[in-house]
Design a protein around this motif. Structure first.
Motif, short mmCIF file in Angstrom:
data_model
loop_
_atom_site.label_atom_id
_atom_site.label_comp_id
_atom_site.label_asym_id
_atom_site.label_seq_id
_atom_site.Cartn_x
_atom_site.Cartn_y
_atom_site.Cartn_z
N GLU A 22 0.82 -1.22 0.00
CA GLU A 22 0.00 0.00 0.00
C GLU A 22 0.85 1.27 0.00
O GLU A 22 0.48 2.25 0.66
CB GLU A 22 -0.92 -0.02 1.22
N TYR A 55 -0.25 -8.91 0.71
CA TYR A 55 -0.82 -7.81 -0.05
C TYR A 55 -1.49 -6.83 0.89
O TYR A 55 -1.69 -7.16 2.04
CB TYR A 55 -1.83 -8.34 -1.08
N HIS A 92 -8.31 -3.52 -2.07
CA HIS A 92 -7.57 -3.79 -0.84
C HIS A 92 -6.48 -2.73 -0.61
O HIS A 92 -6.41 -2.12 0.46
CB HIS A 92 -6.96 -5.19 -0.93
N GLU A 93 -5.63 -2.52 -1.61
CA GLU A 93 -4.51 -1.57 -1.42
C GLU A 93 -5.03 -0.13 -1.29
O GLU A 93 -4.45 0.67 -0.55
CB GLU A 93 -3.51 -1.68 -2.57
N GLU A 127 -4.92 -5.09 7.95
CA GLU A 127 -5.34 -6.15 7.03
C GLU A 127 -6.81 -6.52 7.19
O GLU A 127 -7.48 -6.91 6.24
CB GLU A 127 -4.44 -7.37 7.17
N HIS A 152 -6.16 0.47 2.19
CA HIS A 152 -5.03 0.75 3.09
C HIS A 152 -4.66 2.23 3.13
O HIS A 152 -3.99 2.67 4.07
CB HIS A 152 -3.79 -0.03 2.65
N ALA A 201 -8.67 -3.78 5.32
CA ALA A 201 -8.48 -3.88 3.87
C ALA A 201 -9.26 -5.08 3.32
O ALA A 201 -9.82 -5.02 2.22
CB ALA A 201 -7.00 -3.99 3.54
N TYR A 224 -5.78 -11.48 8.02
CA TYR A 224 -6.64 -10.89 7.00
C TYR A 224 -8.10 -11.31 7.22
O TYR A 224 -8.99 -10.48 7.39
CB TYR A 224 -6.21 -11.37 5.61
ZN ZN Z 1 -3.03 -5.58 2.94
#
Ligand code: ZN
Length: 528
Positions: free
Chosen positions: A317, A528, A338-339, A361, A342, A364, A416
């Protein structure tokens, strides 16, 4: 070229000469015996993060980094001068920076040559003068070498992170260790700062970084790109990415400037080109959907960096401009959501301590579910129901305590997924209105700074007016499957449903399964 005087070009020969010099005298005047007296102390070697005791440092607060360097792809040598503008927060006779690798040729504090010594990844700086608490502090370090990569175990293979040489340049991304591998830094999210990057590369190559491109000038076969990131960020979010880029500058429907940089080789590749373009074209829509949920997008620019690099297998991110592995495509919309999520949770509100990584996480992941709902695939409740039913009590998933993850598995899958489920459990307990009030208040109250799990629980209780210890204990701090004490409104009467509703439910289950398979693929490689 406005900033060329700050660049100190160093040939490889000179770099080697300096390396020899520095190796011969590793402690450049760093004898501080006898310096300690009275109230003046050594700044702490760590900022106080229990998981990473040497990350960051104590005794000062950085406001701005100016990083001016030249990268030579042929040798991977990075030769740079970094200027650190800081303010002392204690009376200091010396202090530490984090700096891992490379060779320092000179170092000054407030314009005067300073002593220094290397102790592993700690750089101990001994100025000629004592520094009073509250006083401004300017450190200038000139150094050169091949920057350090941080290679992490990832399943059966390894994950390359840090300042990584690529086929046509270099890319910089990693978490939590990356920054100290290429510039001296107070390397912890607690000390956010603004950044200016002056990056000089052979003519023909491009440079992408955080923030805005201010200038680009070529002379003598080298091009210097100046990037300015004026919105304070955590050190691990700083990135420079050198290579051959297809650049697209555009503006979202909401007026947000976008700067995307994609390797032209990827765009020419039928496996990736079209799907990458399709995902990136949706960034404005994704930002709008997330803004509806979390409050206004926190920064003044956005975009993506995607290199055609086989062993770059994760996404990060990096502030205003995430770095993505090409392997997230096709089907990359979710990871973009997702990114981008962040940017609110992780970047604008950063971690006070790495132990609380679920805050990044979990949110996200939850944002991916919000995006999936927007797309008509499945709702966050569908995802929650699916994984709650699917993952049996004795699965190791439930023994992973996400509020206190193993230090060597900070990015384990449950951080996550159980993180996202924790937020859905919270939503079911407090109701939609309080839940999104919590989400937005977290960002508006702590944006620009950091937050802890304890503060998040306190906020949730304040906004909802409920005592929530049992919920957070069960979801964050217990090594077993939580029992569900609150059923979502509407979930209870799912027993008697029409044929159409049953079809819809089956569709959403298949959609969650597809998402789950995508996440498994992402986590099998990297993070990620
Ligand atoms: Zn992430």
């Amino acid at each position: 070229m406005a900033h060329s005087t700050r660049l100190i070009p160093v040939t490889l020969a000179a770099a080697i000469a300096m390396a020899t010099l520095a190796l011969a005298a590793p402690d450049a005047g760093a004898d501080d015996s006898g310096k300690k007296n009275g109230r003046f102390t050594a700044g702490a070697a760590g900022v106080g993060d229990v998981y990473y005791p040497l990350a960051g440092n104590g005794g000062y607060d950085v406001s701005h980094y100016d990083i001016a360097g030249r990268y030579e792809p042929a040798t991977d040598v990075w030769s740079a001068t970094t200027t650190i503008h800081a303010r002392a927060t204690a009376d200091l006779y010396r202090f530490n920076l984090d700096f891992d690798g490379m060779v320092i040729s000179s170092l000054s504090v407030d314009g005067k040559k300073a002593g220094w010594r290397r102790e592993g990844a700690e750089l101990v700086v001994v100025p000629q003068h004592k520094i009073k608490s509250g006083a401004p502090l300017t450190v200038i370090a000139t150094y050169s070498g091949v920057p350090k990569e941080f290679v992490l175990p990832a399943g059966d293979s390894e994950l390359r992170t840090g300042f990584m040489a690529t086929d046509d340049g270099a890319t910089v991304a990693g978490q939590p260790d990356v920054a100290a591998g290429w510039f001296p830094v107070n390397d912890h999210p607690r000390d956010k700062a603004t950044y200016t990057f002056h990056v000089t590369v052979p003519e023909g190559l491009g440079v992408v970084a955080n923030g805005f491109l201010e200038s680009q000038q070529t002379a003598g076969g080298w091009t210097t790109f100046v990037w300015d990131a004026q919105e304070a960020m955590a050190s691990y979010l700083a990135t420079i990415d050198i290579g051959d880029w297809d650049v697209r500058e555009w503006t979202t429907d909401s007026g947000l400037p976008v700067y995307d940089a994609v390797d032209p080789d990827l765009l020419a590749d039928p496996e990736f080109g079209e799907s990458i373009n399709s995902s990136l074209a949706r960034q404005g829509e994704i930002v709008d959907v997330l803004s509806d949920a979390f409050g206004p997008y926190p920064f003044s620019t956005v975009g993506a960096i995607i290199d055609d690099q086989d062993d770059l297998i994760f996404a990060l991110e990096t502030q205003t401009r995430p770095v993505y592995s090409k392997y997230f495509w096709p089907d990359g919309d979710g990871v973009v959501a997702h990114e981008l999520a962040h940017q609110w949770y992780g970047d604008h509100v950063a971690l006070e301590q790495w132990q609380d990584i679920w805050l990044n996480e979990g949110w996200a992941t939850y944002a991916e579910w919000i995006w999936a709902e927007h797309e008509g695939f499945f709702t966050p409740q569908d995802a929650f129901d699916f994984f709650y039913a699917e993952i049996p009590e004795d699965d190791p998933f439930w023994s992973f305590v996400i509020g206190q993850p193993p230090a060597d598995d900070l990015f384990g899958g449950p951080v996550y997924l159980r993180g996202g489920m924790t937020l859905q459990a919270l939503r079911n307990r407090v109701g939609d209105e309080a839940f999104f009030d919590i989400a937005r208040s977290w960002v508006s109250e702590r944006g620009g700074g950091t937050g802890t799990t304890a503060q998040f629980i306190e906020l949730s209780e304040r906004v909802s007016g409920q005592q929530l210890d049992d919920l957070f204990d069960a979801w964050l701090f217990t090594d077993s499957k939580p029992t569900i004490t609150t059923i979502a409104a509407g979930a209870a009467d799912r027993g008697a449903v029409s044929g159409a509703a049953r079809t819809a439910a089956a569709d959403s289950t298949r959609a969650v399964e597809r998402w789950s398979a995508a996440v498994e693929k992402r986590l099998a490689h990297g993070r990620y």
